[in-house]
Enzyme design. Structure first.
Site, short mmCIF file in Angstrom:
data_model
loop_
_atom_site.label_atom_id
_atom_site.label_comp_id
_atom_site.label_asym_id
_atom_site.label_seq_id
_atom_site.Cartn_x
_atom_site.Cartn_y
_atom_site.Cartn_z
CG ASP A 164 -2.25 -0.73 0.90
OD1 ASP A 164 -2.35 -1.30 -0.21
OD2 ASP A 164 -3.14 -0.74 1.75
CG ASP A 214 -7.24 36.23 -34.83
OD1 ASP A 214 -7.51 36.32 -36.05
OD2 ASP A 214 -6.24 36.77 -34.32
#
Length: 526
Positions: free
Chosen positions: A36, A287
């Protein structure tokens, strides 16, 4: 239980580790088997931390199960205290150790250590990482600030005249998506409003800082998945109001400012100077006009997903076609947002369900986690990451907040650039058959001596890179139809292919010709 390759959240003890790792002077003793300790890698490799998390594992092995694992845990707690001398201890069990039922809280209490010990009971088989972080933070706040709580019925003290209003910032953790930079941005914003920040927690806080949370006038909840439970307890106990607007995007940041000013000063809210954010102008500029109406699919934790949907629709002119979250505890908030945008909410922690929804909707942009980044890349769709879980590239060295006016600039850049690059690739694809762009053409900037460069290989479907295979092997494409399909922008080519094959199948045609392609276009364009 379902086996899976990817997961949006780890077990709840990983959430507890995020709290412990974020704080100073706090240590976490985790009853856990060998193996773990993998969780350390989340912080040292992904977040690039310069030290291991402040976690001691008992790391019991199979042979220990026949002995006294409880005594093993008590020894680990005692040794951790003597070695690290923490100001407070967290104790708990991982999902595997939970099955042993050793009662870490009771065992640690029996040691009578001279520091606060906060036991954690995190049901690993019912809950997940964000809940574990929220529960851990709540237990710490209640355990450390609780002794300072006023007696029930005590009125909230008034702020002395001339003293600046103050707040706590709650929620940022270790392994949090841009939490470090968000805190810096929002602290600066609050300072500009004349509000002092007393405590930021858990990130950078010490146990003694949590003990004085009740001194502030109100709390700012930046990340509800982590801080909402603790903030509600502080509101009940110390009569501290909560600011719950999450300042992601220009509009939400303005709402956040209005909420803070109304709370601190009353009267009419000011009109903040948004000049520091270039998003509004850039989104209106020539743009960006081609971005209007772009179809976007959004998935992540509930806070970031709901905020992203608002920014996408109100500030960038996108159309939300899908909205989802893996945060089941906040599913109600996401369902309300989905209803507002007239889309079906997706509440799941199965990435395969998310992938199926993306394939079905065929968006032009995906805003999601690192899992959606992989999915979108495979499908040839532009993607930007907006939420944990994330990879190492989403912990940049540069300043890159998601919140506040500067955060809005970051959002514009990271969301719009995938679409811009998609347009550029499409234009290159459109002209690739011209003499100037052909396989034998020399790069113009290298002069006549340059060697020819190879163009990207085009597969049997007339597509560059990862192709979307035909849905039905009985349907065949004529060469001229394949070439025409190759001229369609790559980010919608898969949808055009599927629609055309569906049209041909419905019409009983086994061969798709150029005429079939045009007829399908006219049919679906009506």
């Amino acid at each position: 239980m379902q086996l899976t390759v990817w997961t949006y959240e780890g077990p709840p003890h990983v959430g507890a580790m995020r709290i412990a790792t974020a704080m100073e002077g706090l240590h976490y003793v985790l009853h856990a088997p060998q193996g773990d300790t993998y969780a350390d890698l989340l912080f040292t490799m992904i977040e690039r931390r310069d030290r291991r998390p402040p976690v001691t594992y008992t790391t019991f092995q199979a042979r220990d199960l026949g002995g006294d694992t409880a005594n093993l845990f008590k020894t680990a707690v005692q040794e951790a205290y003597e070695r690290f001398k923490p100001e407070a201890l967290l104790v708990g069990a991982s999902c595997t150790a939970e099955l042993i039922q050793d009662d870490p809280g009771g065992l640690a209490k029996a040691l009578n250590l001279p520091v606060p010990v906060v036991p954690l009971e995190l049901p690993s088989y019912q809950r997940k990482e964000n809940w574990g972080a929220a529960e851990t933070f709540y237990r710490l706040v209640r355990g450390l600030a609780g002794p300072q709580a006023p007696a029930p019925g005590t009125p909230r003290r008034d702020r002395p005249d001339g003293q600046k209003p103050s707040c706590n910032i709650l929620g940022p953790t270790a392994l949090g998506f841009r939490h470090r930079d968000d805190v810096q941005e929002i602290t600066r914003l609050l300072d500009s409003l004349g509000v002092a920040v007393k405590v930021v927690a858990p990130l950078g806080a010490r146990p003694a800082d949590l003990a004085r949370l009740g001194e502030a006038d109100f709390n700012v909840v930046l990340y509800p998945e982590v801080a909402d439970t603790a903030a509600r307890w502080l509101e009940r106990t110390f009569k501290q109001p909560r600011v719950t607007t999450v300042p992601i995007g220009v509009g939400a940041t303005e709402d956040f400012i209005a909420e803070v000013e109304a709370l601190c000063f009353g009267g009419e809210p000011s009109h903040p100077d948004t000049a520091s954010s270039r998003l509004p102008w850039h989104a209106r500029s020539i743009d960006s006009t081609y971005l209007n109406g772009k179809r976007v699919f959004i998935f992540g934790d509930a806070t970031h997903a709901v905020a992203a949907a608002r920014v996408a629709t109100e500030e960038l002119g996108f159309k939300v076609v899908g909205l989802g979250t893996y945060s089941r505890e906040f599913a109600r908030d996401l369902r309300s947002a989905a209803e507002r945008y007239e889309v079906e909410p997706l509440i799941t922690d199965d990435y395969l369900e998310v992938e199926a929804r993306i394939v079905e909707l065929q968006p032009e942009l995906v805003l999601g986690t690192q899992m959606e980044r992989h999915i979108a890349k495979r499908l040839g769709i532009g993607c930007a990451v907006i939420s944990a879980p994330v990879h190492v590239q989403d912990f940049p060295a540069r300043y890159s907040p998601q919140m506040g006016f500067e955060g809005a600039n970051v959002l514009f850049d990271t969301w719009v650039h995938p679409l811009m690059m998609g347009l550029e690739e499409h234009l290159i694809g459109m002209f690739r058959e011209d003499a100037e762009f052909g396989a034998d053409a020399r790069p113009s900037h290298l002069g006549h001596a340059a060697e020819p460069v190879a163009t990207p290989a085009v597969n049997g479907h007339g597509e560059v890179g990862n192709a979307v295979p035909a849905n039905d092997s009985e349907i065949r494409w004529a060469d001229e139809a394949e070439r025409e399909l190759g001229k369609v922008p790559f980010f919608v080519r898969g949808k055009v292919r599927r629609n055309t094959e569906r049209f041909a199948r419905d019409g009983g045609k086994a061969l798709i010709t150029l005429e079939t392609l045009y007829d399908a276009k006219a049919h679906y364009g009506r």
